[in-house]
Design a protein around this motif. Structure first.
Motif, PDB file in Angstrom:
ATOM      1  N   TYR A 202      -4.089   2.421  -7.522  1.00 51.48           N
ATOM      2  CA  TYR A 202      -4.719   2.646  -6.238  1.00 51.48           C
ATOM      3  C   TYR A 202      -3.613   2.627  -4.987  1.00 51.48           C
ATOM      4  O   TYR A 202      -4.064   2.867  -3.647  1.00 51.48           O
ATOM      5  CB  TYR A 202      -5.693   1.604  -5.901  1.00 51.48           C
ATOM      6  N   ASP A 205      -3.465   6.002  -2.777  1.00 47.47           N
ATOM      7  CA  ASP A 205      -4.628   6.081  -1.845  1.00 47.47           C
ATOM      8  C   ASP A 205      -4.965   5.146  -1.134  1.00 47.47           C
ATOM      9  O   ASP A 205      -5.502   5.689  -0.198  1.00 47.47           O
ATOM     10  CB  ASP A 205      -5.693   6.194  -3.142  1.00 47.47           C
ATOM     11  N   TYR A 206      -4.693   3.721  -1.287  1.00 47.45           N
ATOM     12  CA  TYR A 206      -4.768   2.880  -0.304  1.00 47.45           C
ATOM     13  C   TYR A 206      -4.030   3.166   0.920  1.00 47.45           C
ATOM     14  O   TYR A 206      -4.660   3.199   2.031  1.00 47.45           O
ATOM     15  CB  TYR A 206      -4.457   1.757  -0.755  1.00 47.45           C
ATOM     16  N   THR A 209      -5.342   6.211   3.108  1.00 45.73           N
ATOM     17  CA  THR A 209      -6.372   5.910   3.555  1.00 45.73           C
ATOM     18  C   THR A 209      -6.214   5.013   4.855  1.00 45.73           C
ATOM     19  O   THR A 209      -7.082   5.508   5.878  1.00 45.73           O
ATOM     20  CB  THR A 209      -7.505   5.086   2.656  1.00 45.73           C
ATOM     21  N   VAL A 314     -15.568  -2.290   1.014  1.00 48.68           N
ATOM     22  CA  VAL A 314     -15.394  -1.408   0.400  1.00 48.68           C
ATOM     23  C   VAL A 314     -14.166  -1.841  -0.923  1.00 48.68           C
ATOM     24  O   VAL A 314     -13.400  -2.982  -0.270  1.00 48.68           O
ATOM     25  CB  VAL A 314     -14.499  -0.030   0.753  1.00 48.68           C
ATOM     26  N   TYR A 315     -14.594  -1.583  -1.986  1.00 50.74           N
ATOM     27  CA  TYR A 315     -13.560  -2.206  -3.121  1.00 50.74           C
ATOM     28  C   TYR A 315     -12.460  -1.164  -2.808  1.00 50.74           C
ATOM     29  O   TYR A 315     -12.516   0.117  -2.847  1.00 50.74           O
ATOM     30  CB  TYR A 315     -14.189  -2.068  -4.618  1.00 50.74           C
ATOM     31  N   LYS A 317     -10.571  -0.137  -5.291  1.00 47.92           N
ATOM     32  CA  LYS A 317     -10.698   1.011  -6.403  1.00 47.92           C
ATOM     33  C   LYS A 317     -11.507   2.003  -5.826  1.00 47.92           C
ATOM     34  O   LYS A 317     -11.316   3.376  -6.353  1.00 47.92           O
ATOM     35  CB  LYS A 317     -11.312   0.611  -7.665  1.00 47.92           C
ATOM     36  N   ASP A 318     -12.443   2.045  -4.774  1.00 50.50           N
ATOM     37  CA  ASP A 318     -13.242   3.139  -4.175  1.00 50.50           C
ATOM     38  C   ASP A 318     -12.664   3.621  -2.667  1.00 50.50           C
ATOM     39  O   ASP A 318     -13.188   4.029  -2.266  1.00 50.50           O
ATOM     40  CB  ASP A 318     -14.641   2.547  -3.854  1.00 50.50           C
ATOM     41  N   THR A 320     -10.884   5.799  -1.585  1.00 46.70           N
ATOM     42  CA  THR A 320     -10.892   7.256  -1.436  1.00 46.70           C
ATOM     43  C   THR A 320     -12.143   7.659  -0.892  1.00 46.70           C
ATOM     44  O   THR A 320     -12.202   8.754  -0.092  1.00 46.70           O
ATOM     45  CB  THR A 320     -10.335   8.192  -2.494  1.00 46.70           C
ATOM     46  N   LYS A 321     -13.098   6.960  -1.115  1.00 49.29           N
ATOM     47  CA  LYS A 321     -14.468   7.137  -0.519  1.00 49.29           C
ATOM     48  C   LYS A 321     -14.688   6.637   0.865  1.00 49.29           C
ATOM     49  O   LYS A 321     -15.890   6.934   1.463  1.00 49.29           O
ATOM     50  CB  LYS A 321     -15.657   6.717  -1.470  1.00 49.29           C
TER      51      LYS A 321
END
Length: 361
Positions: A202, A205-206, A209, A314-315, A317-318, A320-321
């Motif tokens: 991740y 993505d992390y 974000t 938020v986790y 792993k999520d 991107t959401k």
């Protein structure tokens, strides 16, 4: 004079350094001995009752050169001069492939010394064998106080196991005039695998974000402070990469071992904490601020459940959401956790140590 041999994570990590500062200041008439390095001798020089022995000093180097096992013998000599051993730390029971050797180390300390463990959580772990082996170690301890209920419940049939909220719930954060500042604490996913190899998936993505969130907060008129808590674990690498793609007027404040007060002050004058680091979240709550946790480890999830945290999070792993709007809902709603009772209960980590030190002359 009472003497304690202290084990702690000594890699210039804000949370662990505050642990060291907390316990040493709590017992000002007790002498603490800790094997570390010359950097920490400088970083903790204001703690006059903490004697840091440089593991790279001439004596240790000489012993290593002339005598196999000399280093360990000298360490044992120091420990034997002390009344008790204390290991203060958080994630000190992660299961690694080499766990049998790690268990042997713990077992030796527990059977040969009066060992107290405070502030820890258990895991992540994958095998019941590791859990069973560590349980046998814990039964030989003088005391072990876990910082989350999940860890305690794993070993609650050990008569010497206890639970108390994280030590830093009792950290004092000076009151200051609040500014329009969002404080971001960052981790390096490549360094935070904690016994498995999933978190690195991740990483990009992390970082992307976080960059997007910072850009939007700046557009909306907020100031931003971007902070590393531990250079050794690669936080600063990520801070630098993120900063290169963000507006030039964001503030970078990295922990360097000497600026604990500055970091805590910066958190205290912020209006919101977007925290990935476990202790950034807790320090934000100590400052009576709304916080938005980014959860990379179950230790954070467990802590939030223990205190009844009912805000948004938020986790990783999520990640991107995670939208900008969702990331600031705890700020918009001014959701603040009343941690008064957790401040008081966090002192229970030291309950058994208080008792034994009161008995010693």
């Amino acid at each position: 004079m009472k003497k304690i041999f202290l084990y702690a994570y000594d890699k210039i990590n804000l949370g662990d350094d505050l642990f060291i500062e907390t316990i040493v200041k709590r017992y000002p008439t007790t002498v603490f001995y800790m094997i570390s390095d010359k950097t920490n001798k400088t970083n903790f020089r204001e703690l006059k009752n903490l004697h840091i022995i440089d593991r790279d000093c001439v004596v240790f180097k000489y012993l290593k050169k002339i005598w196999q096992g000399g280093y360990s013998r000298y360490e044992s000599h120091i420990k034997n001069k002390c009344d008790v051993l204390v290991y203060i730390g958080g994630s000190i029971f992660i299961e690694y492939p080499s766990w049998p050797n790690i268990v042997n180390w713990w077992n030796y300390q527990a059977t040969n010394y009066q060992l107290y463990i405070i502030g820890a959580n258990f895991g992540p772990f994958q095998s019941i064998e590791y859990c069973t082996a560590m349980k046998k170690v814990f039964m030989n301890l003088e005391d072990i106080c876990f910082r989350d209920k999940y860890s305690f419940q794993l070993f609650q049939d050990c008569s010497n196991a206890r639970y108390a909220p994280d030590i830093l719930f009792n950290q004092k954060v000076p009151k200051s005039k609040k500014t329009n500042t969002i404080f971001f604490s960052i981790i390096n996913c490549e360094y935070k695998d904690e016994g498995n190899n999933t978190l690195s998936l991740y990483s990009q993505d992390y970082e992307n974000t976080i960059i997007s969130l910072i850009q939007q907060y700046v557009i909306d008129g907020y100031n931003v402070t971007l902070s590393s808590f531990c250079k050794t674990e690669g936080d600063e690498e990520v801070v630098n990469r993120i900063a290169q793609q963000c507006p030039k007027n964001i503030k970078i404040l990295n922990y360097n071992g000497k600026n604990r007060k500055e970091l805590i002050y910066e958190i205290g004058k912020s209006c919101y904490i977007v925290g990935t680091r476990f202790h950034a979240i807790i320090l934000g709550m100590c400052a009576n601020l709304p916080v938005f946790p980014i959860i990379y480890s179950n230790k954070t999830k467990n802590m939030l459940e223990d205190i009844g945290f009912d805000g948004d999070y938020v986790y990783i792993k999520d990640i991107t959401k995670l939208s900008y709007e969702f990331s600031k809902q705890n700020l918009d709603q001014n959701y603040i956790v009343d941690i008064h009772k957790y401040r008081e209960k966090s002192n229970d980590h030291f309950k058994k140590l208080d008792e034994v030190l009161s008995w010693l002359k």
